[in-house]
Scaffold this motif. Structure first.
Motif, PDB file in Angstrom:
ATOM      1  N   GLU A 199       0.832  -1.203   0.000  1.00  0.00           N
ATOM      2  CA  GLU A 199       0.000   0.000   0.000  1.00  0.00           C
ATOM      3  C   GLU A 199       0.869   1.257   0.000  1.00  0.00           C
ATOM      4  O   GLU A 199       1.858   1.349   0.750  1.00  0.00           O
ATOM      5  N   LYS A 200       0.534   2.227  -0.835  1.00  0.00           N
ATOM      6  CA  LYS A 200       1.299   3.472  -0.926  1.00  0.00           C
ATOM      7  C   LYS A 200       1.232   4.249   0.381  1.00  0.00           C
ATOM      8  O   LYS A 200       0.152   4.436   0.946  1.00  0.00           O
ATOM      9  N   ASP A 201       2.375   4.705   0.843  1.00  0.00           N
ATOM     10  CA  ASP A 201       2.454   5.617   1.979  1.00  0.00           C
ATOM     11  C   ASP A 201       2.645   7.025   1.405  1.00  0.00           C
ATOM     12  O   ASP A 201       3.773   7.454   1.163  1.00  0.00           O
ATOM     13  N   MET A 202       1.547   7.723   1.158  1.00  0.00           N
ATOM     14  CA  MET A 202       1.625   8.999   0.459  1.00  0.00           C
ATOM     15  C   MET A 202       2.413  10.045   1.245  1.00  0.00           C
ATOM     16  O   MET A 202       3.109  10.875   0.659  1.00  0.00           O
ATOM     17  N   GLU A 203       2.324  10.012   2.555  1.00  0.00           N
ATOM     18  CA  GLU A 203       3.100  10.978   3.347  1.00  0.00           C
ATOM     19  C   GLU A 203       4.592  10.763   3.135  1.00  0.00           C
ATOM     20  O   GLU A 203       5.353  11.723   2.946  1.00  0.00           O
ATOM     21  N   TYR A 204       5.012   9.498   3.136  1.00  0.00           N
ATOM     22  CA  TYR A 204       6.421   9.184   2.888  1.00  0.00           C
ATOM     23  C   TYR A 204       6.841   9.616   1.487  1.00  0.00           C
ATOM     24  O   TYR A 204       7.897  10.234   1.290  1.00  0.00           O
TER      25      TYR A 204
END
Length: 352
Positions: free
Chosen positions: A319-324
């Motif tokens: 799952e994409k960690d958009m904050e990272y």
């Protein structure tokens, strides 16, 4: 009298659809235009690009000229003889570059050439390099190559990375299906065929298409492989595209894949990360020399298509960690700031 700097852009085919080192050169021009410091800049461009560059940079003196041997060995010596040019800057090494000009010469090296397949600085003889006032290496990796493999005096070399320019403009690219992106060409060092073969293994597992952006010839190995293995319905070859469209591909990609076997810098993976795309890549100096920034999966140079496919799939299943991803993009943009890098070039031209 104002200081005058000439810049060779005759090697650029189409400035609206620039690729590779063409992008780096145009980004430097963009930065210099914002930091002119009262200097005169003369841009040499081919006929197809000159008018558009004049419109974009009205304060620069853009001269339309021939390219290749006629430009380097006829027009340029004549122009410098009749005009005052304090520094001539070559943003890319070209076959017929003239080093006997009656002015100081600065060149940018994007890496060395290894054998007939690569197109690099190896074709420059030591006597040519002796005539150069300063060599800009796009990474410390390239500087070490120039020093250790070409014997160039380290005091003659300065490392200035390629900048990131106009990274806010993009066109939303809408596909009916999700997609992965690779950027490159038929040049062997780009090794796009490995990305194609790895994607082929994933076709039964994922519903994505693979978008190949860049100079992929219908006569080349990559195109033939796609056709012969009936992959054309899942692999899209765009050819050259505008920067805005390229950025749209990055922004909407579920994965960016880079399988290059040699990079002196490595621009495309950087750009993809700026648009928060997960990236699977072989080592590139632009990232290895930047602290606290990593790919989402690292490829080894000896990875085969199965290993590459497995690493791609692992990232796609995470799952994409958009904050990272957004924080990573900010660190990259800050480090490769157009303004700071263009100021470094100004200092080189001033002090050469």
């Amino acid at each position: 009298m104002a200081y005058t700097i000439g810049i060779d852009l005759t090697f650029i085919k189409d400035y609206k659809k620039a690729v590779g080192n063409e992008i780096a050169a145009l980004s430097i021009i963009e930065g210099l235009y914002s930091n002119m410091n009262g200097y005169n800049f003369i841009i040499f461009a081919n006929e197809d690009n000159a008018e558009g560059l004049r419109d974009r940079y009205p304060l620069f003196n853009v001269i339309a000229t021939a390219k290749g041997i006629l430009f380097y060995n006829k027009f340029l010596p004549w122009f410098i003889k009749k005009s005052s040019v304090d520094v001539m800057y070559y943003p890319q090494v070209e076959q017929y570059m003239n080093f006997r000009l009656k002015t100081k010469i600065v060149i940018t090296s994007h890496g060395l050439i290894k054998g007939e397949d690569f197109f690099v600085l190896d074709k420059l003889r030591p006597r040519m390099l002796k005539r150069v006032a300063k060599v800009v290496a796009v990474s410390d990796f390239v500087k070490d190559e120039l020093t250790n493999k070409k014997g160039l005096d380290p005091s003659k070399i300065i490392t200035i990375p390629n900048p990131l320019a106009q990274m806010t403009k993009s066109v939303d690219v809408v596909f009916k299906k999700r997609h992965l992106v690779a950027v490159g060409s038929d040049k062997p060092q780009k090794n796009i065929i490995l990305a194609v073969k790895a994607f082929e293994k994933l076709i039964p597992i994922i519903d994505h298409d693979l978008v190949l952006v860049g100079d992929i010839s219908e006569k080349g190995e990559i195109y033939r492989y796609i056709v012969e293995n009936n992959l054309a319905n899942r692999i899209i070859i765009t050819g050259r595209v505008s920067r805005e469209i390229l950025f749209g591909y990055y922004k909407n990609a579920d994965l960016f894949i880079n399988t290059s076997s040699y990079e002196g810098f490595g621009l495309a993976p950087l750009e993809a990360m700026v648009f928060s795309a997960p990236v699977v890549s072989t080592p590139i100096p632009s990232i290895s020399e930047l602290e606290n920034v990593e790919f989402d999966a690292d490829l080894e140079y000896d990875d085969d298509e199965t290993e590459v496919a497995n690493k791609m799939l692992a990232v796609l299943n995470t799952e994409k960690d958009m904050e990272y991803l957004e924080n990573r993009a900010e660190r990259i943009l800050d480090y490769y700031s157009l303004d700071s890098i263009s100021r470094k070039y100004i200092q080189v031209f001033e002090n050469v």
